[in-house]
Design a protein around this motif. Structure first.
Motif, short mmCIF file in Angstrom:
data_model
loop_
_atom_site.label_atom_id
_atom_site.label_comp_id
_atom_site.label_asym_id
_atom_site.label_seq_id
_atom_site.Cartn_x
_atom_site.Cartn_y
_atom_site.Cartn_z
N PRO A 30 75.29 20.00 -13.46
CA PRO A 30 74.79 21.25 -14.52
C PRO A 30 73.85 20.79 -15.50
N GLY A 31 72.99 21.67 -15.70
CA GLY A 31 71.74 21.56 -16.46
C GLY A 31 70.78 20.57 -15.99
N GLU A 32 70.69 20.39 -14.71
CA GLU A 32 69.74 19.63 -14.19
C GLU A 32 68.71 20.20 -13.20
N VAL A 33 67.58 19.74 -13.18
CA VAL A 33 66.43 20.49 -12.19
C VAL A 33 66.12 19.14 -11.49
N VAL A 150 74.19 28.01 -10.35
CA VAL A 150 73.27 27.11 -9.60
C VAL A 150 72.25 28.22 -8.88
N LEU A 151 71.03 27.71 -9.04
CA LEU A 151 69.96 28.48 -8.67
C LEU A 151 69.48 27.56 -7.55
N LEU A 152 69.10 28.20 -6.30
CA LEU A 152 68.74 27.13 -5.05
C LEU A 152 67.09 28.05 -5.00
N LEU A 153 66.20 27.09 -5.19
CA LEU A 153 64.82 27.74 -5.13
C LEU A 153 63.95 27.05 -3.81
N ASP A 154 63.41 28.05 -2.93
CA ASP A 154 62.82 27.23 -1.81
C ASP A 154 61.40 27.89 -1.84
N GLU A 155 60.24 26.99 -2.52
CA GLU A 155 59.17 27.51 -2.23
C GLU A 155 59.00 28.80 -3.34
N PRO A 156 59.69 28.73 -4.46
CA PRO A 156 59.74 30.06 -4.97
C PRO A 156 58.63 30.49 -5.72
N LEU A 183 68.14 23.53 -7.88
CA LEU A 183 67.46 22.58 -6.81
C LEU A 183 66.23 23.25 -6.41
N LEU A 184 65.18 22.70 -6.62
CA LEU A 184 63.75 23.36 -6.44
C LEU A 184 63.09 22.50 -5.43
N MET A 188 54.39 22.25 -4.40
CA MET A 188 53.58 22.16 -5.41
C MET A 188 53.97 20.84 -6.15
N LEU A 189 53.49 19.57 -6.10
CA LEU A 189 54.31 18.45 -6.46
C LEU A 189 53.98 18.43 -8.12
N SER A 190 52.87 18.96 -8.59
CA SER A 190 52.86 19.06 -10.08
C SER A 190 53.65 19.92 -10.62
N GLU A 191 54.19 20.99 -9.74
CA GLU A 191 55.28 21.98 -10.50
C GLU A 191 56.55 21.05 -10.68
N VAL A 192 56.83 20.34 -9.59
CA VAL A 192 58.13 19.36 -9.70
C VAL A 192 57.88 18.33 -10.66
#
Length: 293
Positions: A30-33, A150-156, A183-184, A188-192
């Motif tokens: 929880p609370g982790e990206v 929980v948010l699951l984001l696939d190339e959002p 979970l991202l 876009m590695l700069s985004e991560v």
């Protein structure tokens, strides 16, 4: 003991003779990206669909806050954004947001209005008139408005312009600070790099690295451009690469650079500039290592 937001254990998914996900184990607090990286076809989207309960695993398990993926309890806690959004073309943006909220079961209406303004979305238009970027905005607003644990984001951010990407990043940080887990999956590695403290890297269905970004940077090393006359640095402790430059050398140092700086102290150096490896460089380094192993 805190219940994991997402707990993936020894997960396998086969399509006939093709193994899309190969014994993946991954935990999201929880609370982790958490950044989820890999090339096309590596198994990222399949893993997310398994977490949503849209697919059944061949073996292994996956739970959301202790509930089996796909169960009513798990679905109530999860929001999902795909990389290519397809919605009802005849509905307006406002109608679509209302319908998505009712399908999920929970939505913060005041937050929805706020996000519509922040993402500069004209909700009066019909979906068939929306660009790819505007369809993506609808999916993001709907997902964030659920306040899902929980948010699951696939190339959002596919299709978003740079200003809207910045709004997206702000929303992710706000969700993280509220204790939501994200979970991202992104190219876009700069985004991560800006949003995630940890990354998981997957290749051909197998995780080959799960680590803090800072740990990965220390393993890949710091790059120094040294101007002046230096001796042979290839045998110095921690030095992994030396490249000749017109006015000096470029040196990569892994771990503590103590021995490197001690060697420079005996040389005729006029300038030293250091730079940590970017997440893109880290990913390529580890990806190449996994391919050769």
């Amino acid at each position: 003991m805190t219940t994991l937001a997402l707990d993936i254990h020894d997960l396998v998914k086969d399509y006939g003779t093709t193994r899309a996900v190969d014994h993946v184990t991954l935990a999201l607090q929880p609370g982790e990206v958490l950044g989820f990286l890999g090339p096309n076809g590596a198994g990222k989207s399949t893993t997310l669909r398994l977490a949503l309960g849209l697919l059944r695993p061949t073996s292994g398990s996956i739970t959301v806050l202790g509930h089996a993926a796909g169960s009513a309890e798990a679905r109530a806690q999860v929001a999902y954004v795909p990389g290519d959004v397809s919605l009802w073309p005849q509905l307006t943006g406002a109608d679509t947001l209302t319908l998505l909220a009712s399908l999920h079961g929970t939505s913060d209406r005041e937050y929805t209005k706020e996000l519509v303004e922040r993402f500069e979305l004209d909700t009066r238009k019909r979906m068939r008139a929306y660009s790819k970027g505007n369809r993506q905005k609808v999916a993001l607003i709907a997902a964030f408005s659920t306040r899902g644990a929980v948010l699951l984001l696939d190339e959002p951010t596919s299709g978003l312009d740079p200003l809207m990407e910045r709004v997206f990043r702000e929303c992710v940080v706000e969700a993280r600070d509220r204790g939501q887990a994200i979970l991202l999956s992104s190219h876009m590695l700069s985004e991560v790099e800006h949003l995630c403290s940890r990354v998981a890297m997957i290749r051909s269905g197998k995780l080959f690295t799960v680590a803090d970004v800072a740990q990965l940077q220390s393993r890949v090393g710091v790059e120094f451009d040294v101007t002046g006359e230096v001796g042979d640095l290839s045998g110095v402790g921690g030095v992994t690469r030396v490249e000749e430059l017109p006015d000096g050398v470029r040196v990569t140092v892994a771990g503590a650079p103590t021995a490197f700086f001690a060697a420079l102290a005996t040389s005729r150096v006029t300038a030293v500039h250091g730079r940590e490896a970017s997440l893109e460089e880290i990913f390529l380094n580890f990806y190449d290592e996994s391919a050769s192993s």
